[in-house]
Design a protein around this motif. Structure first.
Motif, mmCIF file in Angstrom:
data_model
loop_
_atom_site.group_PDB
_atom_site.id
_atom_site.type_symbol
_atom_site.label_atom_id
_atom_site.label_comp_id
_atom_site.label_asym_id
_atom_site.label_seq_id
_atom_site.Cartn_x
_atom_site.Cartn_y
_atom_site.Cartn_z
ATOM 1 N N THR A 65 14.636 62.851 -18.601
ATOM 2 C CA THR A 65 14.393 63.765 -19.714
ATOM 3 C C THR A 65 13.570 63.064 -20.792
ATOM 4 N N GLU A 66 13.129 63.852 -21.733
ATOM 5 C CA GLU A 66 12.373 63.313 -22.848
ATOM 6 C C GLU A 66 13.180 62.274 -23.615
ATOM 7 N N VAL A 67 14.486 62.532 -23.669
ATOM 8 C CA VAL A 67 15.364 61.598 -24.373
ATOM 9 C C VAL A 67 15.358 60.231 -23.684
ATOM 10 N N ASN A 68 15.419 60.266 -22.349
ATOM 11 C CA ASN A 68 15.386 59.003 -21.611
ATOM 12 C C ASN A 68 14.101 58.242 -21.891
ATOM 13 N N VAL A 69 13.014 58.967 -21.942
ATOM 14 C CA VAL A 69 11.722 58.339 -22.192
ATOM 15 C C VAL A 69 11.736 57.693 -23.578
ATOM 16 N N ALA A 70 12.285 58.422 -24.522
ATOM 17 C CA ALA A 70 12.336 57.881 -25.885
ATOM 18 C C ALA A 70 13.143 56.586 -25.929
ATOM 19 N N ASP A 71 14.256 56.555 -25.211
ATOM 20 C CA ASP A 71 15.076 55.343 -25.153
ATOM 21 C C ASP A 71 14.294 54.180 -24.570
ATOM 22 N N THR A 72 13.575 54.494 -23.519
ATOM 23 C CA THR A 72 12.808 53.449 -22.860
ATOM 24 C C THR A 72 11.712 52.930 -23.789
ATOM 25 N N ARG A 84 2.853 57.395 -30.048
ATOM 26 C CA ARG A 84 1.612 57.850 -29.410
ATOM 27 C C ARG A 84 1.697 57.673 -27.895
ATOM 28 N N ALA A 85 2.236 56.517 -27.503
ATOM 29 C CA ALA A 85 2.365 56.251 -26.061
ATOM 30 C C ALA A 85 3.286 57.278 -25.407
ATOM 31 N N LYS A 86 4.282 57.715 -26.145
ATOM 32 C CA LYS A 86 5.215 58.708 -25.612
ATOM 33 C C LYS A 86 4.496 60.031 -25.323
ATOM 34 N N GLU A 87 3.691 60.463 -26.301
ATOM 35 C CA GLU A 87 2.929 61.709 -26.094
ATOM 36 C C GLU A 87 2.093 61.613 -24.830
ATOM 37 N N GLY A 143 2.389 63.712 -21.413
ATOM 38 C CA GLY A 143 1.184 64.429 -20.985
ATOM 39 C C GLY A 143 0.801 64.080 -19.557
ATOM 40 N N GLN A 144 1.056 62.831 -19.179
ATOM 41 C CA GLN A 144 0.663 62.396 -17.841
ATOM 42 C C GLN A 144 1.799 62.556 -16.832
ATOM 43 N N GLY A 145 2.781 63.297 -17.207
ATOM 44 C CA GLY A 145 3.832 63.641 -16.240
ATOM 45 C C GLY A 145 4.744 62.499 -15.842
ATOM 46 N N VAL A 146 5.061 61.627 -16.786
ATOM 47 C CA VAL A 146 5.931 60.503 -16.461
ATOM 48 C C VAL A 146 7.322 60.976 -16.018
ATOM 49 N N LEU A 147 7.677 62.195 -16.402
ATOM 50 C CA LEU A 147 8.999 62.727 -16.070
ATOM 51 C C LEU A 147 9.163 62.983 -14.576
ATOM 52 N N THR A 148 8.039 63.183 -13.893
ATOM 53 C CA THR A 148 8.138 63.555 -12.484
ATOM 54 C C THR A 148 7.586 62.497 -11.536
ATOM 55 N N THR A 149 6.998 61.434 -12.085
ATOM 56 C CA THR A 149 6.367 60.453 -11.208
ATOM 57 C C THR A 149 7.412 59.631 -10.467
ATOM 58 N N LEU A 150 6.993 59.016 -9.355
ATOM 59 C CA LEU A 150 7.907 58.216 -8.555
ATOM 60 C C LEU A 150 8.190 56.868 -9.190
ATOM 61 N N LYS A 151 7.160 56.279 -9.824
ATOM 62 C CA LYS A 151 7.330 54.967 -10.452
ATOM 63 C C LYS A 151 7.065 55.073 -11.949
ATOM 64 N N LYS A 158 1.414 50.946 -17.720
ATOM 65 C CA LYS A 158 -0.033 51.100 -17.664
ATOM 66 C C LYS A 158 -0.546 51.844 -18.902
ATOM 67 N N ILE A 159 0.164 52.901 -19.244
ATOM 68 C CA ILE A 159 -0.248 53.672 -20.420
ATOM 69 C C ILE A 159 -0.229 52.792 -21.672
ATOM 70 N N VAL A 160 0.843 52.020 -21.805
ATOM 71 C CA VAL A 160 0.982 51.144 -22.973
ATOM 72 C C VAL A 160 -0.146 50.126 -23.012
ATOM 73 N N LYS A 161 -0.398 49.523 -21.870
ATOM 74 C CA LYS A 161 -1.442 48.486 -21.796
ATOM 75 C C LYS A 161 -2.829 49.063 -22.113
ATOM 76 N N ASP A 162 -3.141 50.223 -21.550
ATOM 77 C CA ASP A 162 -4.446 50.848 -21.794
ATOM 78 C C ASP A 162 -4.618 51.207 -23.263
ATOM 79 N N GLU A 163 -3.544 51.750 -23.804
ATOM 80 C CA GLU A 163 -3.569 52.164 -25.204
ATOM 81 C C GLU A 163 -3.823 50.950 -26.111
ATOM 82 N N LEU A 164 -3.147 49.865 -25.775
ATOM 83 C CA LEU A 164 -3.247 48.623 -26.555
ATOM 84 C C LEU A 164 -4.661 48.056 -26.485
#
Ligand SMILES: Nc1nc2c(ncn2[C@@H]2O[C@H](COP(=O)(O)OP(=O)(O)OP(=O)(O)O)[C@@H](O)[C@H]2O)c(=O)[nH]1
Ligand SMILES: Nc1nc2c(ncn2[C@@H]2O[C@H](COP(=O)(O)OP(=O)(O)OP(=O)(O)O)[C@@H](O)[C@H]2O)c(=O)[nH]1
Ligand SMILES: [K+]
Ligand SMILES: [Mg+2]
Ligand SMILES: [Mg+2]
Lengths: 296, 282
Positions: free
Chosen positions: A23-30, A54-57, A61-69, A76-82
Motif C-alpha cells: 500500500t501507499e503507507v508501506n511505501v511511505a514507511d520504506t 518527490r521520490a514517492k510520487e 507513478g511508476q507502479g511500484v505497488l505492483t512490481t515484482l522487485k 533506481k528511482i532514488v538514484k536517478d533522481e539524485l
C-alpha cells in the motif's frame, strides 16, 4: 549502506506482499528508511524530506505497488533522481576575461589555498594558460608563505604584498601586475571566514565588487554536515558565486553536503579535490556522487 | 510553540533540532525513545518539563565521560613534562588549537614546548613558529620533509632537558582512511616512549564542529591508531552546532575537553556540557 537498503526494501516489500498488496503507507514507511540513510550521509534533513516525497510520487507513478522487485525499482528511482538533481548542465570555467579573474571563497580550512594551487597547475598544464596566484589572506599565520610554497611547487608566480593590509588594494595591484606582465588568469586566494562574520563577509564582498571576477568559487569541505546549507546560502547571498568546489573527497565521507548545497543555491559543482598533492583535482561527475551518497 | 503537552508534533520538532545539529539518526532515535518512555509514564508532562528532561538526556550521553567537568585549563601534576599529541584530519584546527592552548598554559605559569611535527603541509612549520612567537613559548622544529617521528623525539628530549611542564606536539592533517599516514602516527607515538615511557599522556583528536557523520569514522580510526583520549571541537563560533560529538562521546567514551570559538589566541574554552547542550536550542 544502500546496498543493504536495497535488500531491506526488497525484503520489507516482499513480506508485505505476502499479506496482500503493497500500500501507499508501506511505501511511505520504506521511504522513511531512505530519508534516514540520506541524513546519515549528511544530506540536510529538510532536503532529504522534500527529496523522498518527490521520490514517492515518482515511485507511485511508476507502479511500484505492483512490481515484482519494488526495492530495486525504488532504489533506481532514488538514484536517478539524485543524479539529476546534482547534474544540470556541466559548466566549465569561464576563461574569457582579459585577464580572467577567479576569486576563491569559503570557510576556514576548507581547502582554498591548496585548491588555488591545483587550479593554477591545471590551467597551466591542461589549458595552456599563464596564471598568477594572489595572496589576499592577511590574517592566518603564514598564509602568504603557504601560497608561495604552493606556487613554487607548480611553477606559478605568486603576487603578494606583506605591507598592504587591504585585500581590495592587493587584488587590484595584482591585476595590474598581471596585465603588465602577460598573465591571462588571476587566481585570488582569500582568508577563510564564517558566514556570520559580518566584517569579513563585507571584506570579500568588497573584493568581489572591485575585481568583478569571471568566476567566484565557493570551496567546501565534503565532510561538512547539516550546516552546509546555511553557509552556502549566506556566501551565495553576498557573492552570487558561480560554482562550488568539493574538497577532501579522498576520504570516506558520503558527501551528502553536495546535494544539500546544490539544492539550496542551484550552482554547479565544478571541481573536486581528491588529495593534498597539486595533481589531486578532478571534474565533478553527478552520477558518481549519487552513488557515493547512497553508499553504492 | 504554545503547546503545553508533549505529543507527536513536539517530538518531531525535537527530532529536527537534534538532526539539524548533526547529532545523527542513531543518537537522535536513542534520545527520542527515552523521552517517549518518560512521556508514556507521565501523561501530564508539559513542554517546559520536556526541555529539562531533554537537556538531562543529552547531557547524560556526555556525562559518563565528562564527569567532574574541568572548569579551567589544567594538567595533572606529575614528574616531567605532560605530553599532548594533537591529531586529526586536514584543516580542522590542530595547529591553531595548539597555539591557543599554549597561551592558556603559559598564563598559568607553566613552561610550554611546542613540537613542529607537521613537516609535510606547505608552511606548516612557519605557521606554528608564528604561534610560538605570538604566545612566547619554545618550539622544536626540523626542516620541512623531515621525519615527524624524529621531530617528536627531539621535542621530548629538549622538553626534558629544559624541565618543561607541557609538550604540545603538532602533527600533519591526515584522512583516517590513509593507512600509511595512520601507521606513521602510530610510529610517532611509539618513538616518544623512548624518552618518556608513558608519553603521550593525552592524545587529543581535533574535530571541526561543522563536520557531519564522518566524524564517527574519524574518531574510530584515530582511536585505533593512537588511542585518542580527549576531543577538542573547533569553529563553534559559526552556525554549526557540533552535535556529532555527543554520539562520539557516548560511543567511544572519550571526553570533550576544549572548544574553539574563533581564530584569536583567547578563543579557546574549556568544554561546558550544559552550555553546549543549550546552544542547540537557541
Ligand atoms: N586529503 C585532502 N586534503 C586536502 C584537500 N584539499 C586541501 N586539503 C588539506 O586541507 C588542509 C587545509 O587546506 P588549505 O588549503 O590550507 O585550506 P584553506 O581553505 O586555505 O584554509 P584557511 O586559509 O585557513 O581558511 C591542508 O592540510 C590541505 O593539505 C583534499 O582534496 N584532500
Ligand atoms: N572560526 C574559527 N576558525 C578556526 C578555529 N580554529 C581554527 N580555525 C581556523 O581554521 C583554519 C585551519 O586551522 P589550522 O590550525 O591550520 O588547522 P590544522 O588542523 O592544523 O590544518 P592542517 O595542519 O592543514 O591539517 C585556520 O584558518 C584557522 O584560523 C575556530 O575555533 N574558529
Ligand atoms: K555555533
Ligand atoms: Mg588558506
Ligand atoms: Mg596544522
Amino acid at each position: 549502506m544502500f546496498d543493504n537498503l536495497t535488500d531491506k526494501l526488497d525484503k520489507a516489500m516482499h513480506v508485505l506482499k505476502g499479506h496482500g498488496s503493497i500500500t501507499e503507507v508501506n511505501v511511505a514507511d520504506t521511504l522513511k528508511e531512505i530519508r534516514r540513510a540520506l541524513v546519515d550521509a549528511d544530506v540536510n534533513y529538510k532536503i532529504a524530506k522534500e527529496f523522498t516525497s518527490r521520490a514517492k510520487e515518482k515511485a507511485l507513478g511508476q507502479g511500484v505497488l505492483t512490481t515484482l522487485k519494488p526495492g530495486q525499482l525504488l532504489t533506481k528511482i532514488v538514484k536517478d533522481e539524485l543524479t539529476e538533481l546534482m547534474g544540470g548542465d556541466v559548466t566549465g570555467l569561464n576563461l574569457t576575461g582579459n585577464p580572467t579573474v577567479i576569486l576563491m571563497s569559503g570557510l576556514q580550512g576548507s581547502g582554498k589555498t591548496t585548491f588555488s594551487g591545483k587550479l593554477a597547475n591545471f590551467l597551466k598544464t591542461k589549458k595552456s594558460k599563464r596564471p598568477l596566484l594572489v595572496a589576499c589572506d592577511i590574517y592566518r599565520p603564514a598564509a602568504i608563505d603557504q601560497l608561495h610554497v604552493v606556487g613554487e611547487s607548480v611553477g606559478v608566480e605568486v603576487y603578494s604584498n606583506r605591507e598592504e593590509k587591504d585585500p581590495v588594494k592587493i587584488s587590484e595591484a595584482a591585476i595590474s601586475h598581471a596585465k603588465q606582465n602577460g598573465f591571462n588568469v588571476v587566481i585570488i586566494d582569500t582568508a577563510g571566514r564564517l558566514a556570520v562574520d559580518e566584517q569579513m563577509m563585507t571584506e570579500i564582498a568588497n573584493v568581489h565588487a572591485a575585481v568583478k571576477p569571471q568566476e567566484t568559487l565557493f570551496v567546501v569541505d565534503s565532510m561538512t554536515g547539516q550546516d552546509a546549507v546555511n553557509t552556502a546560502k549566506a556566501f551565495n547571498e553576498r557573492l552570487n558565486f558561480d560554482g562550488v568546489i568539493l574538497t577532501k573527497l579522498d576520504g570516506d565521507t558520503r558527501g551528502g553536503a553536495a546535494l544539500s548545497i546544490k539544492s539550496v543555491v542551484d550552482k554547479p559543482i565544478k571541481f573536486i579535490g581528491t588529495g593534498e598533492k597539486m595533481e589531486a583535482i578532478d571534474v565533478f561527475y553527478p552520477s558518481r556522487m549519487a552513488d557515493r551518497i547512497l553508499g553504492m | 510553540a504554545g503547546k503545553s503537552k508533549v505529543d507527536a508534533d513536539v517530538l518531531d520538532d525535537l527530532e529536527d533540532v537534534l538532526i539539524s545539529s548533526d547529532v545523527g539518526v542513531a543518537t537522535t532515535i536513542k534520545v527520542i525513545d527515552r523521552i517517549e518512555e518518560r512521556v508514556a509514564k507521565d501523561k501530564y508532562l508539559g513542554t517546559t518539563e520536556l526541555n529539562g528532561i531533554l537537556r538531562d538526556e543529552i547531557a547524560g550521553l556526555l556525562s559518563e565521560v565528562n564527569n567532574g567537568d574541568a572548569t579551567d585549563f589544567t594538567i595533572p601534576q606529575q614528574d616531567g613534562p605532560y605530553v599532548v599529541m594533537v591529531v586529526g584530519v586536514n584543516g580542522v584546527g590542530k595547529t591553531t588549537t595548539i597555539g591557543k592552548l599554549a597561551h592558556q598554559f603559559k598564563q598559568k605559569g607553566l613552561k610550554v614546548v611546542l613540537g613542529a611535527g607537521d613537516t609535510f603541509r606547505a608552511a606548516a612549520v612557519d605557521q606554528l613558529q608564528i604561534w610560538a612567537d605570538r604566545v612566547g613559548v619554545e618550539i622544536v622544529k626540523q626542516d620541512m620533509g623531515s621525519d615527524p617521528a624524529s621531530v617528536a623525539f627531539d621535542t621530548l628530549q629538549s622538553a626534558v632537558a629544559q624541565n618543561a611542564d607541557v609538550v604540545l606536539l603538532d602533527t600533519a592533517g591526515r584522512l583516517h582512511n590513509k593507512v600509511n599516514l595512520m601507521n606513521e602516527l602510530t610510529k610517532v607515538k611509539r618513538v616518544m616512549q623512548k624518552i618518556i615511557p608513558n608519553a603521550p599522556h593525552d592524545v587529543m583528536l581535533v574535530l571541526d564542529g561543522s563536520t557531519g557523520q564522518n566524524a564517527f569514522e574519524q574518531a574510530k580510526q584515530f582511536t585505533a591508531a593512537t588511542e585518542v583520549s580527549s576531543l577538542a571541537v573547533t569553529k563553534l563560533d559559526g552556525t554549526a552546532k557540533g552535535g556529532v560529538v555527543i554520539g562520539i562521546s557516548d560511543q567511544f567514551q572519550i571526553p570533550v575537553r576544549y572548544i574553539g570559538v574563533g581564530e584569536g589566541v583567547d578563543d579557546l574554552q574549556v568544554f561546558n556540557k550544559s552550555e553546549f547542550v543549550d546552544s542547540f536550542f537557541n
